[in-house]
Design a protein around this motif. Structure first.
Motif, mmCIF file in Angstrom:
data_model
loop_
_atom_site.group_PDB
_atom_site.id
_atom_site.type_symbol
_atom_site.label_atom_id
_atom_site.label_comp_id
_atom_site.label_asym_id
_atom_site.label_seq_id
_atom_site.Cartn_x
_atom_site.Cartn_y
_atom_site.Cartn_z
ATOM 1 N N THR A 73 -36.076 16.716 -18.965
ATOM 2 C CA THR A 73 -36.778 17.782 -19.692
ATOM 3 C C THR A 73 -36.013 19.093 -19.535
ATOM 4 O OG1 THR A 73 -38.161 18.303 -17.779
ATOM 5 C CG2 THR A 73 -39.029 16.715 -19.362
ATOM 6 N N ASP A 74 -36.062 19.875 -20.574
ATOM 7 C CA ASP A 74 -35.352 21.157 -20.551
ATOM 8 C C ASP A 74 -36.081 22.150 -19.641
ATOM 9 O OD1 ASP A 74 -33.457 20.245 -22.324
ATOM 10 O OD2 ASP A 74 -34.611 20.900 -24.089
ATOM 11 N N PHE A 75 -35.320 23.132 -19.178
ATOM 12 C CA PHE A 75 -35.924 24.217 -18.416
ATOM 13 C C PHE A 75 -36.788 25.073 -19.339
ATOM 14 C CE2 PHE A 75 -32.290 23.318 -15.639
ATOM 15 C CZ PHE A 75 -32.928 23.302 -14.412
ATOM 16 N N GLY A 76 -37.876 25.571 -18.795
ATOM 17 C CA GLY A 76 -38.746 26.457 -19.559
ATOM 18 C C GLY A 76 -39.391 27.476 -18.641
ATOM 19 N N LEU A 77 -40.002 28.488 -19.234
ATOM 20 C CA LEU A 77 -40.699 29.495 -18.438
ATOM 21 C C LEU A 77 -41.882 28.862 -17.723
ATOM 22 C CD1 LEU A 77 -40.686 32.449 -21.002
ATOM 23 C CD2 LEU A 77 -39.247 32.209 -18.975
ATOM 24 N N LEU A 78 -42.121 29.295 -16.500
ATOM 25 C CA LEU A 78 -43.197 28.720 -15.684
ATOM 26 C C LEU A 78 -44.524 28.669 -16.431
ATOM 27 C CD1 LEU A 78 -42.815 30.097 -12.038
ATOM 28 C CD2 LEU A 78 -42.962 27.719 -12.733
ATOM 29 N N LYS A 79 -44.910 29.808 -17.019
ATOM 30 C CA LYS A 79 -46.237 29.899 -17.630
ATOM 31 C C LYS A 79 -46.377 28.987 -18.847
ATOM 32 C CE LYS A 79 -44.927 34.065 -20.216
ATOM 33 N NZ LYS A 79 -45.242 35.491 -20.435
ATOM 34 N N LYS A 80 -45.242 28.524 -19.405
ATOM 35 C CA LYS A 80 -45.294 27.700 -20.605
ATOM 36 C C LYS A 80 -45.213 26.205 -20.297
ATOM 37 C CE LYS A 80 -43.526 31.098 -23.914
ATOM 38 N NZ LYS A 80 -42.500 31.394 -24.943
ATOM 39 N N VAL A 81 -44.500 25.829 -19.235
ATOM 40 C CA VAL A 81 -44.248 24.401 -19.023
ATOM 41 C C VAL A 81 -44.928 23.822 -17.785
ATOM 42 C CG1 VAL A 81 -42.043 24.546 -20.221
ATOM 43 C CG2 VAL A 81 -42.093 24.840 -17.749
ATOM 44 N N ALA A 82 -45.406 24.672 -16.858
ATOM 45 C CA ALA A 82 -46.026 24.155 -15.635
ATOM 46 C C ALA A 82 -47.526 23.989 -15.832
ATOM 47 C CB ALA A 82 -45.754 25.101 -14.463
ATOM 48 N N SER A 83 -48.061 22.857 -15.399
ATOM 49 C CA SER A 83 -49.498 22.603 -15.481
ATOM 50 C C SER A 83 -50.215 23.367 -14.374
ATOM 51 C CB SER A 83 -49.775 21.112 -15.333
ATOM 52 O OG SER A 83 -49.434 20.681 -14.017
ATOM 53 N N ASP A 100 -32.142 44.997 -12.482
ATOM 54 C CA ASP A 100 -32.004 43.596 -12.860
ATOM 55 C C ASP A 100 -33.125 43.108 -13.756
ATOM 56 O OD1 ASP A 100 -29.746 43.469 -11.269
ATOM 57 O OD2 ASP A 100 -30.864 42.776 -9.498
ATOM 58 N N GLU A 101 -32.786 42.165 -14.602
ATOM 59 C CA GLU A 101 -33.760 41.369 -15.344
ATOM 60 C C GLU A 101 -33.702 39.941 -14.816
ATOM 61 O OE1 GLU A 101 -34.183 43.578 -19.672
ATOM 62 O OE2 GLU A 101 -32.727 41.944 -19.460
ATOM 63 N N LEU A 102 -34.838 39.268 -14.862
ATOM 64 C CA LEU A 102 -34.950 37.970 -14.202
ATOM 65 C C LEU A 102 -35.488 36.928 -15.168
ATOM 66 C CD1 LEU A 102 -35.012 36.228 -11.578
ATOM 67 C CD2 LEU A 102 -37.321 37.111 -11.196
ATOM 68 N N GLN A 103 -34.881 35.739 -15.132
ATOM 69 C CA GLN A 103 -35.407 34.582 -15.843
ATOM 70 C C GLN A 103 -35.649 33.487 -14.820
ATOM 71 O OE1 GLN A 103 -33.066 32.947 -19.051
ATOM 72 N NE2 GLN A 103 -34.705 33.265 -20.513
ATOM 73 N N PHE A 104 -36.925 33.135 -14.663
ATOM 74 C CA PHE A 104 -37.333 32.144 -13.664
ATOM 75 C C PHE A 104 -37.757 30.889 -14.420
ATOM 76 C CE2 PHE A 104 -39.372 30.247 -10.103
ATOM 77 C CZ PHE A 104 -38.999 30.948 -8.969
ATOM 78 N N LEU A 105 -36.827 29.933 -14.548
ATOM 79 C CA LEU A 105 -37.073 28.736 -15.356
ATOM 80 C C LEU A 105 -37.382 27.537 -14.466
ATOM 81 C CD1 LEU A 105 -34.193 29.200 -17.955
ATOM 82 C CD2 LEU A 105 -36.565 29.967 -18.120
ATOM 83 N N PHE A 106 -38.080 26.566 -15.045
ATOM 84 C CA PHE A 106 -38.632 25.475 -14.244
ATOM 85 C C PHE A 106 -38.619 24.179 -15.065
ATOM 86 C CE2 PHE A 106 -42.667 23.101 -13.796
ATOM 87 C CZ PHE A 106 -42.539 22.613 -12.508
ATOM 88 N N SER A 107 -38.329 23.107 -14.383
ATOM 89 C CA SER A 107 -38.441 21.780 -14.993
ATOM 90 C C SER A 107 -39.036 20.841 -13.951
ATOM 91 C CB SER A 107 -37.069 21.273 -15.452
ATOM 92 O OG SER A 107 -37.171 19.935 -15.894
ATOM 93 N N ALA A 108 -40.090 20.114 -14.341
ATOM 94 C CA ALA A 108 -40.779 19.239 -13.385
ATOM 95 C C ALA A 108 -40.271 17.809 -13.436
ATOM 96 C CB ALA A 108 -42.286 19.262 -13.650
#
Length: 550
Positions: free
Chosen positions: A420-430, A408-416
Motif C-alpha cells: 500500500t502507498d504511503f498516505g497522511l495519518l488522518k486519511k489512511v489510519a483506522s 521546517d515543513e513536515l510530511q508524516f506519512l504512514f502505511s500499515a
C-alpha cells in the motif's frame, strides 16, 4: 502526580474522596456508570469552563479538590511568575456556586482559568480515542520529533528571538509608513517653517509694533497735543508752572505760622517738582516725535505679515506662532532622524535574521537525525501491537518562512500494510491503528521527556486478545517512571494495573449516584471475571481472571 481527588455535589456524585498511588492505575465500570463524570471533574480542576448543569443539587455549591505531588516537576518558576505560593503538595480547588459563578484556587490563592489551564499542562495529560486525531496535526508531530531530537532549548531560544524579530519588523514597517507619510508633508511643512523663519518673530514684538504704528500713524495729532500741553505748562505769564511757583512763594511767607501752612507748602513744592518732571517728559516726547513715512510702512508691513500668519495658523499671538515654528522645526528634524532609525533597525533585523537562520538550521539538522530513531522505535513497538508491516515516511523540508518552531515543513506519512502507498495519518489510519500509534508515541516520549500524569481514556478501543495484553504491558512499563491511568473495558489491560478502581452507579430513593471505589484483591478478581464473562461469573472466568492477574 495526582495523589487524591475529592468531589462534592458534581453531576451524579454527591460526595467522593479517593487517594491515588504512583504507578499504573486502572479504572473500569459499565457504560454509563460515571467514568466520564470522573474525567469531567478532573477537567474542572484543570480549568475547563463550568455551568449550573454541573451541580447535582442546584441549591448547594460544587467543590472539586485535587492534590498533586509536584516536587519533581520543577514548577517553582511558574509559581513565582504568577505570584503564587509554591508547595510540593499543591492543592487545586474549584468551586461552582448556585449562582452559576465559579472560583478557582491554587494553594488557597484565587486564580483565573487561564492560569489554571497553564498549570494543568504540567500536571495531567488526558488522551481519548477522539484525541488520537491530534497525531495528524503537524504541531503535535513536530513536538514528538523535537522531543527525540532534544530540540527544546534550541526552539525556546528561537521563539524568544522570533518574538523580538517580529516586534522589530513591526516597528520598522511603522517607521517606513511614517516616513512615507512625512515625506508627503515635508515640502509643505518646510514652506511653512521658512515663512515663519523669514518673519523673524520675537516674543512681545506684536504689542511693541502696534504701539509704534499708532504713534507714527497719528504723529500730527500727537505733536499738536504735546506742543499745546507744553505751551499751557510753560507760558511765561499764565502758564501752569509760573502759577505753581507763585503759589509756592505765597505759602513760603506763611509756612512758619502754622504746621498746617507748612504742610501745604511741602505739598505744593512736591507738586511743582512732579509737574516740572512732566513738563520735561512732554518736551522729550515732542522732540523725538518724527514724521517717518518709511518707518511707518515697514511697521505696517511687518504687522500685516504677523496678522496673515496668525490667520493662516488660526492663532492670535506671536508666542503661539513661535510655538508652531518650533514644532515644525522638530517635525522636520524627526524626519531626518527617521532615516537613521530605519537604517539602524534594518541592521538589527539583519543580524537577528542571521541568528534565526542559524538556529533553524540547527533545529532542522537535529530533526533529520532523529527521524530514523523515531521510525525505528515506532515500528518496533507497533510490530508487537499487531502491526508487523507498518512503515513510516517522515520528510522535513526547510523553507524561507519563520514558523513558531523553526523554518521546517513536515510530511508524516504512514502505511500499515505491504503493497500500500504511503498516505497522511488522518486519511489512511483506522481508529484502532491511531490508538496504537498514540500509545507507541507516548511510550517513546516517556523515554525522552518528563511527561505529566497520563490518562488513557479507552484508547484500547478496537483491539483485543494479545494486542490488548501488549498494550497493557507497554502502559505498565511506562508507569515505572510516571503515573499512568487507563480507563478500559479490556480485562487484559485491567489486569496489568497496580491499583484498580471501579466506577459504579446506584439508585437510592429515586436518586441516582455514581461512586469510585478502590478494589481489594478479591473484588478485583470478580471485576475482571465479569469483564470476561458478563454479569454471571463462571468458575472458568474466575480462574481466567486469576491467571491474568498473576
Amino acid at each position: 502526580m495526582i495523589t487524591s481527588l475529592s468531589i462534592k455535589n458534581y453531576a451524579l456524585i454527591e460526595k467522593l474522596a479517593i487517594d491515588f498511588s504512583k504507578g499504573f492505575s486502572i479504572i473500569t465500570g459499565e457504560t454509563g456508570a460515571g467514568k466520564s463524570i470522573i474525567l469531567g471533574a478532573l477537567g474542572m480542576v484543570l480549568g475547563k469552563r463550568a455551568d449550573l448543569t454541573s451541580l447535582k443539587n442546584k441549591e448547594e455549591k460544587c467543590i472539586i479538590e485535587a492534590h498533586f505531588d509536584i516536587s519533581k516537576y520543577n514548577l517553582l518558576p511558574f509559581f513565582e511568575a504568577n505570584d503564587l505560593d509554591y508547595e510540593d503538595e499543591t492543592i487545586i480547588r474549584r468551586e461552582i456556586l448556585p449562582s452559576g459563578k465559579s472560583r478557582a484556587f491554587i494553594n488557597d490563592s484565587p486564580v483565573n482559568l487561564q492560569e489554571l489551564q497553564e498549570l494543568s499542562l504540567f500536571l495531567i495529560d488526558i488522551h481519548s480515542q477522539h484525541q488520537t486525531q491530534e497525531l495528524s496535526e503537524e504541531k503535535v508531530q513536530f513536538e514528538i520529533i523535537d522531543a527525540i531530537a532534544n530540540n527544546q532549548e534550541n526552539i525556546l531560544d528561537y521563539q524568544v528571538l522570533l518574538k523580538s524579530y517580529k516586534s522589530d519588523k513591526s516597528k520598522l514597517n511603522s517607521l517606513i509608513k511614517k516616513q512615507a507619510e512625512s515625506a508627503k508633508e515635508q515640502e509643505y511643512n518646510t514652506f511653512l517653517l521658512d515663512e515663519l523663519i523669514v518673519a523673524n518673530l520675537k516674543s512681545g514684538e506684536q504689542e511693541s509694533l502696534e504701539s509704534d504704528f499708532e504713534k507714527l500713524n497719528n504723529v500730527e495729532i500727537i505733536k499738536e497735543s504735546l506742543d499745546k500741553s507744553l505751551a499751557i505748562a510753560n507760558e511765561e505769564q499764565i502758564g501752569v508752572m509760573h502759577n505753581l511757583k507763585e503759589i509756592k512763594i505765597s505759602l513760603q511767607k506763611i509756612a512758619s505760622f502754622s504746621p498746617e501752612y507748612h504742610a501745604l507748602l511741602e505739598r505744593i513744592t512736591s507738586l511743582t517738582i512732579e509737574f516740572d518732571d512732566i513738563s520735561d517728559e512732554l518736551n522729550r516726547c515732542s522732540e523725538k516725535l518724527i514724521n517717518d513715512p518709511e518707518q511707518l510702512e515697514l511697521i505696517s508691513q511687518k504687522l500685516q505679515m504677523i496678522y496673515s500668519l496668525q490667520k493662516k495658523h488660526q492663532v492670535s499671538t506671536v508666542e503661539e506662532l513661535l510655538e508652531i515654528q518650533n514644532k515644525l522645526d522638530d517635525s522636520l528634524l524627526e524626519i531626518g532622524n527617521l532615516e537613521s532609525e530605519i537604517a539602524a533597525l534594518t541592521n538589527t533585523i539583519q543580524q537577528k535574521t542571521a541568528t534565526l537562520d542559524a538556529l533553524s538550521r540547527t533545529i532542522n539538522i537535529k530533526r533529520i537525525d532523529s527521524i530514523p530513531i523515531l521510525s525505528q522505535k515506532l515500528i518496533s513497538i507497533l510490530e508487537t501491537l499487531g502491526m508487523p508491516n507498518v512503515r513510516f515516511k517522515i520528510d522535513i523540508n526547510s523553507t524561507s518562512t519563520y514558523f513558531e518552531n523553526g523554518k521546517d515543513e513536515l510530511q508524516f506519512l504512514f502505511s500499515a500494510n505491504k503493497g500500500t502507498d504511503f498516505g497522511l495519518l488522518k486519511k489512511v489510519a483506522s481508529g484502532g491503528e491511531m490508538s496504537r500509534i498514540m500509545l507507541a508515541v507516548k511510550a517513546i516520549l516517556a523515554q525522552y521527556s518528563k511527561l505529566p500524569t497520563l490518562i488513557f481514556d479507552e484508547i484500547d478501543s478496537g483491539v483485543s486478545g494479545e494486542i490488548a495484553n501488549r498494550m497493557g504491558e507497554i502502559m505498565k512499563e511506562m508507569s515505572q517512571t510516571m503515573q499512568i491511568f487507563a480507563i478500559t473495558h479490556l480485562p487484559q489491560i485491567a489486569a496489568k494495573g497496580t491499583a484498580h478502581f471501579k466506577v459504579s452507579k446506584s439508585t437510592i430513593d429515586e436518586d441516582t449516584q455514581s461512586e469510585l471505589k478502590l478494589l481489594s484483591n478479591e473484588e478485583r478478581i470478580v471485576e475482571i471475571a465479569q469483564m470476561l464473562s458478563g454479569t454471571v461469573v463462571s468458575d472458568s472466568a474466575l480462574n481466567h481472571a486469576k491467571a491474568l492477574l498473576n
